[in-house]
Write a protein that holds these residues in place. Structure first.
Motif, mmCIF file in Angstrom:
data_model
loop_
_atom_site.group_PDB
_atom_site.id
_atom_site.type_symbol
_atom_site.label_atom_id
_atom_site.label_comp_id
_atom_site.label_asym_id
_atom_site.label_seq_id
_atom_site.Cartn_x
_atom_site.Cartn_y
_atom_site.Cartn_z
ATOM 1 N N PRO A 61 51.700 28.004 57.456
ATOM 2 C CA PRO A 61 51.673 29.045 56.430
ATOM 3 C C PRO A 61 51.429 28.540 55.028
ATOM 4 O O PRO A 61 50.992 29.296 54.159
ATOM 5 C CB PRO A 61 53.056 29.692 56.553
ATOM 6 N N GLY A 62 51.682 27.259 54.774
ATOM 7 C CA GLY A 62 51.592 26.786 53.394
ATOM 8 C C GLY A 62 52.774 27.296 52.587
ATOM 9 O O GLY A 62 53.731 27.867 53.112
ATOM 10 N N ALA A 63 52.698 27.126 51.282
ATOM 11 C CA ALA A 63 53.802 27.517 50.407
ATOM 12 C C ALA A 63 53.636 28.952 49.931
ATOM 13 O O ALA A 63 52.523 29.436 49.750
ATOM 14 C CB ALA A 63 53.882 26.571 49.212
ATOM 15 N N TYR A 64 54.764 29.633 49.717
ATOM 16 C CA TYR A 64 54.755 30.997 49.184
ATOM 17 C C TYR A 64 54.332 30.958 47.723
ATOM 18 O O TYR A 64 54.780 30.112 46.947
ATOM 19 C CB TYR A 64 56.143 31.608 49.312
ATOM 20 N N ARG A 65 53.444 31.890 47.340
ATOM 21 C CA ARG A 65 52.923 31.908 45.976
ATOM 22 C C ARG A 65 52.850 33.342 45.448
ATOM 23 O O ARG A 65 52.650 34.294 46.207
ATOM 24 C CB ARG A 65 51.527 31.283 45.910
ATOM 25 N N THR A 66 52.977 33.468 44.122
ATOM 26 C CA THR A 66 52.730 34.722 43.417
ATOM 27 C C THR A 66 51.495 34.544 42.539
ATOM 28 O O THR A 66 51.035 33.424 42.284
ATOM 29 C CB THR A 66 53.937 35.118 42.547
ATOM 30 N N VAL A 118 41.211 33.049 35.777
ATOM 31 C CA VAL A 118 40.440 32.027 35.067
ATOM 32 C C VAL A 118 38.961 32.318 35.275
ATOM 33 O O VAL A 118 38.468 32.291 36.407
ATOM 34 C CB VAL A 118 40.788 30.613 35.578
ATOM 35 N N MET A 119 38.255 32.634 34.190
ATOM 36 C CA MET A 119 36.833 32.946 34.255
ATOM 37 C C MET A 119 36.011 31.687 34.034
ATOM 38 O O MET A 119 36.242 30.938 33.071
ATOM 39 C CB MET A 119 36.461 33.992 33.212
ATOM 40 N N PRO A 176 41.249 31.442 45.173
ATOM 41 C CA PRO A 176 42.631 31.145 44.779
ATOM 42 C C PRO A 176 42.832 29.644 44.621
ATOM 43 O O PRO A 176 42.406 28.855 45.472
ATOM 44 C CB PRO A 176 43.452 31.706 45.948
ATOM 45 N N ARG A 177 43.480 29.249 43.535
ATOM 46 C CA ARG A 177 43.741 27.840 43.258
ATOM 47 C C ARG A 177 45.200 27.670 42.870
ATOM 48 O O ARG A 177 45.712 28.417 42.033
ATOM 49 C CB ARG A 177 42.840 27.331 42.128
ATOM 50 N N ASP A 178 45.825 26.692 43.482
ATOM 51 C CA ASP A 178 47.234 26.440 43.189
ATOM 52 C C ASP A 178 47.387 26.073 41.723
ATOM 53 O O ASP A 178 46.683 25.212 41.197
ATOM 54 C CB ASP A 178 47.757 25.316 44.084
ATOM 55 N N ALA A 179 48.327 26.749 41.038
ATOM 56 C CA ALA A 179 48.521 26.503 39.610
ATOM 57 C C ALA A 179 49.211 25.181 39.340
ATOM 58 O O ALA A 179 49.230 24.711 38.192
ATOM 59 C CB ALA A 179 49.328 27.647 39.003
ATOM 60 N N GLY A 180 49.795 24.557 40.368
ATOM 61 C CA GLY A 180 50.430 23.260 40.194
ATOM 62 C C GLY A 180 51.867 23.321 39.735
ATOM 63 O O GLY A 180 52.491 22.273 39.526
ATOM 64 N N ASP A 199 46.464 30.634 40.764
ATOM 65 C CA ASP A 199 45.493 31.213 39.838
ATOM 66 C C ASP A 199 44.284 31.720 40.609
ATOM 67 O O ASP A 199 43.983 31.235 41.712
ATOM 68 C CB ASP A 199 45.047 30.183 38.801
ATOM 69 N N LEU A 200 43.590 32.682 40.020
ATOM 70 C CA LEU A 200 42.387 33.236 40.642
ATOM 71 C C LEU A 200 41.181 32.828 39.798
ATOM 72 O O LEU A 200 41.001 33.326 38.674
ATOM 73 C CB LEU A 200 42.491 34.756 40.740
ATOM 74 N N ALA A 201 40.381 31.918 40.326
ATOM 75 C CA ALA A 201 39.189 31.434 39.630
ATOM 76 C C ALA A 201 38.013 32.329 39.983
ATOM 77 O O ALA A 201 37.701 32.524 41.159
ATOM 78 C CB ALA A 201 38.895 29.988 40.011
#
Length: 680
Positions: A280-285, A290-291, A339-343, A349-351
């Motif tokens: 499942p990976g990690a839970y994210r909100t 990011v444009m 979708p990119r992990d914000a770290g 984040d949504l690129a």
């Protein structure tokens, strides 16, 4: 050995449709029961002695004899007996093993294919797969010799075995045979006799990895319907795999993966154990937008369009909804959203990378309308002149009854999604039978927009208008009058139909109210009100019954004091078909010109009969204009006719031909209307 179930996307080298058909069929050979005979390790003997090859039991063929292929078909009666070599089959207790074989003469014949023994199994999905993948069906329209038919029987026997395994029947027996044409036919009959056997059941279902999802585990497990005791149905398992992948992406796991299912078959117990590994990976909100390029949209503007906010649980459907909304602007030619992990261990984040579409459009239109005359229109639009989404349109109209020049500013998604801000400056000269008006209009509005992609139940509009108009009508006896008008038009509409351009069920109800102040020698006020309703009822798969009603009234003042361009009129393609534009209602003066009125009533009834992409629409319309506060129904003008429809990909194109049933003096005998979309 495991039996693997593979998804469509893992099958390469085939068209997409064929990959999806084959996906549930790609099962590896089922594992034998675990209790097998002990085996010696051949590697312990460096030089083992090989056992003698057993006798195959087949005599060396006599090369002088003709070829024989099994199963063989009995030749037609006219074939000489010397060419007929019947081989009697050995008796069998199992009817599935019975086959009649006949000699092959090489003659090519057409054939038909039938399946027996699977009536309770062969649902629409089973039959579709067999028909589209069957070697026999692919060559059914062309003659074939018996050798070719036999090869196809072998291929289709394997196909049927895989189809039955996909349904959970792992011990099926399939026998194909060819027989002579039945009386009255010249086609051979290929028959598959099938004994599916018992259906295997799932003894266990293990979704490894879901235990790491915490409080969301129960909801995610519920997204995978197959459970112990259910049949080993490949379609159900693959559908559950897809459902589980969607559930992960909808519940805060943007990087979740579901591995391919594996089934271990136990033939003695006739059961299978299903294992699926889930990461499942990690839970994210949601985090930031990011444009990659802000020439079209800023990240702030895109966030206004999105239906999610930073901190909301990540949902793939929200991302897809935003993608469709950006495409609907008409400003992008290609769009990628990643979708990119914000770290930070919490957000994703949504690129977004959006490439612009051509932003300028030049359009032209030529036309003719009964009561409106000839008309030519040209417009130039820049859809992002004032970013973001600030469009500018310059428009000009030249016609026998209208000359107009206008400038329009329109900003889509103003402050929030689907809100539209519009400003208009227009100068026009309009000469109708009802009135002659030279008008300057300055207006603005804010509205809640509906469109084909996002059809809304509730739509509203609030606006303001400043109008200066020099007008003449039959009441003015040839003298022109100047009107200065201020209006605040309001509207609210409920749309309960199933389609914006071509509704087939449901209803619509809308109301409009426009309080207005008019200055012409003196200042006076009045209010224009209108109510519209329509209903759509399907009578069959091809027929829809549609009905419409419209009522309007002007509260305050008298007809002659109200500017002619602000009165109610009826007649024309969007009103009462069969009559000229604005031609219904009271008439006045030496030319018997229509003068409009203070009240309006219209009714329409039509039957929309569709044949594929075409259709016909018989219709009856009725309406009237009255100078009184309430319309007079006894003076209704009725029109009837027939319409034609072409249902294009962007909506129906209509042509309606109508005739007045109780015309007034001067009304045409026939009127023709052409437009996009249904009449209502």
């Amino acid at each position: 050995m495991n039996t693997g179930l593979r998804t469509c996307r893992r099958i390469s080298g085939l068209p997409q449709a064929a990959r999806c058909l084959l996906a549930p069929l790609l099962l590896l050979a089922p594992v034998a029961h675990a209790q097998t005979a002990p085996q010696t390790d051949a590697s312990s003997d460096p030089d083992p002695v090989l056992a003698p090859m057993p006798d195959i039991g087949v005599d060396w063929p006599d090369m002088g004899q003709p070829d024989a292929v099994t199963p063989m078909v009995e030749l037609p009666p006219e074939t000489p007996d010397a060419q007929r070599q019947a081989v009697a089959p050995e008796p069998s207790e199992d009817p599935v093993e019975e086959a009649v074989t006949f000699a092959d003469t090489g003659e090519e014949r057409r054939y038909t294919v039938t399946l027996t023994g699977v009536d309770e199994i062969a649902d629409a999905q089973f039959n579709t797969r067999f028909n589209q993948l069957s070697a026999l069906h692919l060559g059914e329209g062309k003659p074939a010799n018996l050798a070719q038919i036999n090869r196809r029987i072998k291929e289709d026997s394997d196909l049927l075995d895989r189809l039955l395994r996909a349904k959970g029947y792992y011990a099926a027996r399939v026998r194909g045979a060819v027989s002579a044409p039945p009386p009255g036919s010249d086609r051979l009959v290929v028959t598959f006799r099938i004994a599916p056997g018992a259906r295997y059941l799932l003894s266990s279902v293990d979704l490894t990895g879901l235990e790491t999802t915490g409080e969301r585990e129960a909801k995610l497990r519920a997204a995978f319907p197959p459970k112990a005791g259910d049949p080993v149905d490949a379609d159900a398992i693959l559908a559950g795999q897809e459902s589980l992948a969607v559930a992960l992406a909808e519940n805060g796991f943007p990087f979740g993966k579901v591995d391919e299912p594996e089934v271990r078959i136990d033939h003695e117990e006739r059961k299978g154990d299903l294992d699926i590994v889930v990461n499942p990976g990690a839970y994210r909100t949601f985090g930031r937008i990011v444009m990659g390029n802000e020439k079209l949209f800023s990240a702030r503007h895109v966030q206004r369009i999105a239906r999610f906010h930073p901190g909301d649980t990540y949902m793939a459907s929200d991302v897809e909804d935003l993608r469709q909304a950006l495409v609907a602007t008409g400003l992008v030619s290609s769009l990628t959203m990643t979708p990119r992990d914000a770290g930070d261990g919490e957000h994703v984040d949504l690129a977004i990378d959006a490439r612009p579409a051509p932003l300028r459009t030049i359009a032209g239109e030529l036309g003719y309308g009964t009561g409106e005359g000839y008309r030519a229109e040209v417009s130039w639009t820049h859809r992002n002149f004032f970013p973001p989404e600030g469009a500018v349109t310059l428009r000009g109209v030249i016609g026998t009854q209208e000359q107009t020049a206008s400038f329009t500013y329109r900003r889509n998604n103003f402050r929030r999604r689907d809100n539209v801000l519009t400003g208009l400056l227009s100068v026009s000269n309009i000469k109708r039978d009802a009135y002659d008006a030279r008008t300057v209009t300055l207006s603005g509005s804010l509205e809640r927009q509906t469109n084909i992609l996002f059809q809304k139940k509730w739509v509203w509009r609030i606006g303001g208008e400043l109008i200066a108009s020099d007008e003449a009508d039959a009441f003015s006896n040839g003298n022109r009058r100047t009107f200065l008008i201020g209006a605040v038009p309001l509207s609210l509409t409920y749309d309960g139909s199933d389609d914006l351009l071509n509704p087939t069920r449901g209803f619509r109800l809308g109301g409009r109210l426009s309080p207005e102040l008019s200055f012409q020698n003196t200042t006076f006020g009045y209010a224009r009100a209108q109510l519209d309703g329509s209903v759509y009822q399907p009578m069959s798969d091809r027929i829809v019954l549609a009905a419409r009603a419209r009522f309007g009234t002007i509260l305050g003042s008298t007809v002659d004091r109200i500017a002619p361009s602000r009165r109610f009129y009826a007649g024309g393609g969007a009103s009462v078909r069969g009559y000229g534009y604005q031609a219904i209602g009271p008439r006045y003066g030496p030319n018997d010109d229509p003068v409009g009125g203070k009240s309006l009533a219209e009714f329409s009834l039509e039957s929309r009969i569709r044949f594929g992409n075409f259709g016909i629409v018989p219709f009856v319309d009725a309406g009237n204009i009255s100078t009184s506060f309430l319309p007079r129904f006894r003076d209704l003008r009725i029109g009837a006719g027939l319409g034609a429809r072409y249902y294009s990909s962007f909506g129906p194109i209509r042509i309606d031909v109508g005739t007045p049933l109780n015309p007034q003096s001067g009304d045409p005998k026939v009127a023709v209307y052409v437009s996009l979309g249904q009449a209502f």
